[in-house]
Scaffold this active site. Sequence first.
Site, mmCIF file in Angstrom:
data_model
loop_
_atom_site.group_PDB
_atom_site.id
_atom_site.type_symbol
_atom_site.label_atom_id
_atom_site.label_comp_id
_atom_site.label_asym_id
_atom_site.label_seq_id
_atom_site.Cartn_x
_atom_site.Cartn_y
_atom_site.Cartn_z
ATOM 1 N N ASN A 158 -10.018 -0.177 -2.083
ATOM 2 C CA ASN A 158 -8.583 -0.086 -1.813
ATOM 3 C C ASN A 158 -7.805 -0.635 -3.012
ATOM 4 O O ASN A 158 -7.722 -1.848 -3.195
ATOM 5 C CB ASN A 158 -8.252 -0.871 -0.541
ATOM 6 C CG ASN A 158 -6.779 -0.827 -0.183
ATOM 7 O OD1 ASN A 158 -5.941 -0.409 -0.976
ATOM 8 N ND2 ASN A 158 -6.458 -1.281 1.016
ATOM 9 N N HIS A 174 -3.651 7.159 2.078
ATOM 10 C CA HIS A 174 -3.927 5.892 1.384
ATOM 11 C C HIS A 174 -5.362 5.478 1.707
ATOM 12 O O HIS A 174 -5.796 5.551 2.856
ATOM 13 C CB HIS A 174 -2.931 4.832 1.855
ATOM 14 C CG HIS A 174 -3.332 3.443 1.476
ATOM 15 N ND1 HIS A 174 -3.570 3.078 0.169
ATOM 16 C CD2 HIS A 174 -3.564 2.327 2.233
ATOM 17 C CE1 HIS A 174 -3.910 1.800 0.140
ATOM 18 N NE2 HIS A 174 -3.925 1.329 1.381
ATOM 19 N N CYS A 215 0.823 -1.228 0.000
ATOM 20 C CA CYS A 215 0.000 0.000 0.000
ATOM 21 C C CYS A 215 0.849 1.266 0.000
ATOM 22 O O CYS A 215 0.375 2.336 -0.385
ATOM 23 C CB CYS A 215 -0.932 0.014 1.197
ATOM 24 S SG CYS A 215 -2.098 -1.351 1.146
HETATM 25 O O1 UT7 Z 1 -4.383 -1.082 2.853
HETATM 26 C C1 UT7 Z 1 -4.002 -1.492 4.139
HETATM 27 C C2 UT7 Z 1 -4.612 -2.786 4.398
HETATM 28 N N1 UT7 Z 1 -5.888 -2.901 4.979
HETATM 29 C C3 UT7 Z 1 -6.403 -2.136 5.962
HETATM 30 O O2 UT7 Z 1 -5.919 -1.110 6.342
HETATM 31 C C4 UT7 Z 1 -7.661 -2.648 6.592
HETATM 32 C C5 UT7 Z 1 -7.640 -2.439 8.091
HETATM 33 N N2 UT7 Z 1 -8.756 -3.084 8.764
HETATM 34 C C6 UT7 Z 1 -10.052 -2.745 8.554
HETATM 35 O O3 UT7 Z 1 -10.344 -1.877 7.757
HETATM 36 C C7 UT7 Z 1 -11.111 -3.438 9.362
HETATM 37 O O4 UT7 Z 1 -10.521 -4.201 10.378
HETATM 38 C C8 UT7 Z 1 -12.060 -4.346 8.511
HETATM 39 C C9 UT7 Z 1 -12.936 -3.480 7.628
HETATM 40 C C10 UT7 Z 1 -11.245 -5.300 7.665
HETATM 41 C C11 UT7 Z 1 -12.961 -5.166 9.426
HETATM 42 O O5 UT7 Z 1 -13.719 -4.303 10.248
HETATM 43 P P1 UT7 Z 1 -13.856 -4.582 11.826
HETATM 44 O O6 UT7 Z 1 -14.756 -3.560 12.352
HETATM 45 O O7 UT7 Z 1 -12.449 -4.635 12.378
HETATM 46 O O8 UT7 Z 1 -14.536 -5.980 11.865
HETATM 47 P P2 UT7 Z 1 -13.996 -7.346 12.504
HETATM 48 O O9 UT7 Z 1 -12.825 -7.870 11.736
HETATM 49 O O10 UT7 Z 1 -13.876 -7.193 13.981
HETATM 50 O O11 UT7 Z 1 -15.230 -8.262 12.231
HETATM 51 C C12 UT7 Z 1 -16.490 -8.062 12.896
HETATM 52 C C13 UT7 Z 1 -17.427 -9.101 12.377
HETATM 53 C C14 UT7 Z 1 -16.837 -10.511 12.382
HETATM 54 O O12 UT7 Z 1 -17.869 -11.400 12.711
HETATM 55 P P3 UT7 Z 1 -17.943 -12.021 14.191
HETATM 56 O O13 UT7 Z 1 -16.647 -12.747 14.389
HETATM 57 O O14 UT7 Z 1 -18.118 -10.856 15.098
HETATM 58 O O15 UT7 Z 1 -19.140 -12.919 14.112
HETATM 59 C C15 UT7 Z 1 -16.441 -10.718 10.952
HETATM 60 O O16 UT7 Z 1 -16.444 -12.076 10.578
HETATM 61 O O17 UT7 Z 1 -17.739 -8.814 11.025
HETATM 62 C C16 UT7 Z 1 -17.537 -9.967 10.239
HETATM 63 N N3 UT7 Z 1 -17.196 -9.583 8.879
HETATM 64 C C17 UT7 Z 1 -18.134 -9.317 7.961
HETATM 65 N N4 UT7 Z 1 -19.468 -9.328 8.022
HETATM 66 C C18 UT7 Z 1 -20.133 -9.007 6.913
HETATM 67 C C19 UT7 Z 1 -15.978 -9.426 8.318
HETATM 68 N N5 UT7 Z 1 -16.110 -9.066 7.022
HETATM 69 C C20 UT7 Z 1 -17.436 -8.992 6.784
HETATM 70 C C21 UT7 Z 1 -18.199 -8.674 5.648
HETATM 71 N N6 UT7 Z 1 -19.544 -8.692 5.767
HETATM 72 N N7 UT7 Z 1 -17.643 -8.341 4.467
#
Ligand code: UT7
Length: 331
Positions: free
Chosen positions: A288, A258, A113
């Site tokens: 992204n 970014h 990134c």
């Molecule tokens: O370019 C640099 C690289 N990437 C980044 O900078 C990304 C950095 N991270 C993030 O943006 C966030 O952590 C995410 C958007 C990836 C995830 O958001 P979050 O608020 O941290 O969610 P989480 O990982 O804590 O997941 C919460 C819940 C989980 O379910 P459970 O375990 O609570 O039942 C996930 O499985 O949301 C679930 N989940 C989804 N649900 C619906 C994860 N992805 C999805 C999805 N749709 N696409």
Amino acid sequence: MPNSIVLGTGRSVPARSVPNREFEAVMDTTDEWIRTRTGIESRHWISPGETGVELGRRAAVAALEMAGIGATDLDAIVYATITPDHFLPGNGVFVQRALGANSIPAIDIRQQCSGFVYALAIADGFIKAGVYRRVLVVGQEVQSTRMDVSTRGRHTAVLFADGAGAVVLGPCDDPQRGILGYDLHTDGRLAEKLWVDEPGAIRIPTIDQGRYQEGRYFLEMDGKEVYRHATQRMPESVQTCLGKLNLTPADISLLIPHQANLRISEAVQKGLGLSDAQVYNNIQRYGNTTAATIPIALDECVRASRIEPGDLVVLTAFGSGFAWGTVALRW
Ligand code: UT7
């Protein structure tokens, strides 16, 4: 020593726009979840037959046109991508060929990134040293084909996308203009927090159907850990970069962070005490695109006259590696 100024910018994305709703049919997700957690509404993904090289070429042509020079006027290409069309050689030489440039060096870098920020710093070094005068810098990715488009991969598949952005840099004798400075870092202790483990050259056999089925060839991410570091490292790096130049965040005309997650950009804005007018985001429409997010956004801002001569433009990125950094330019 001359400074490097931006002579032209360009961008290109695939024609196909993928709205969040398309994912609802193939995985357990909702438009609402994606919008609320990431800010993304749609993104562009390639269709069969489209290539990353063609995206890079189109962005480069647009940047060359704005710069008012031809491909044969270029002295070097620095090309940032982690998703080359082929295992080797890198996309840089294919774009050099497609542009009809002379037999100039085309240097491929990765840096995920932060690829575009690193590429700018490398190009700036060549120009400052007087080695090359006109340098094409490209950030380009095709991430869509490397995504696990199923519920297993939903935390990454909805985030990443395809596109390219480019700038042409040239020398300028005014020390107040152009790239004023940069700040670059890595921390390899956290490499596995955001990586694609395989197919790597150490694996025997390199390609294995079983390991593919296990998901080893897809992007793996500890989202929370990446989020935590991204929101700390980007503001920190902006402060460091500006501090070296005796500038402060209040001096920023436009910050382009970014585009990984709108929530991350908002946290960076808050951390630096910036107003909405000082920060540009377009992740809503592009997702992204990794090394391409910053040059795509920069091109949008330039073409919309969001950047005026004399503006302090700051570009900051964070991603896999972990690698992060900032470039400050006076337009
Ligand atoms: O370019 C640099 C690289 N990437 C980044 O900078 C990304 C950095 N991270 C993030 O943006 C966030 O952590 C995410 C958007 C990836 C995830 O958001 P979050 O608020 O941290 O969610 P989480 O990982 O804590 O997941 C919460 C819940 C989980 O379910 P459970 O375990 O609570 O039942 C996930 O499985 O949301 C679930 N989940 C989804 N649900 C619906 C994860 N992805 C999805 C999805 N749709 N696409």
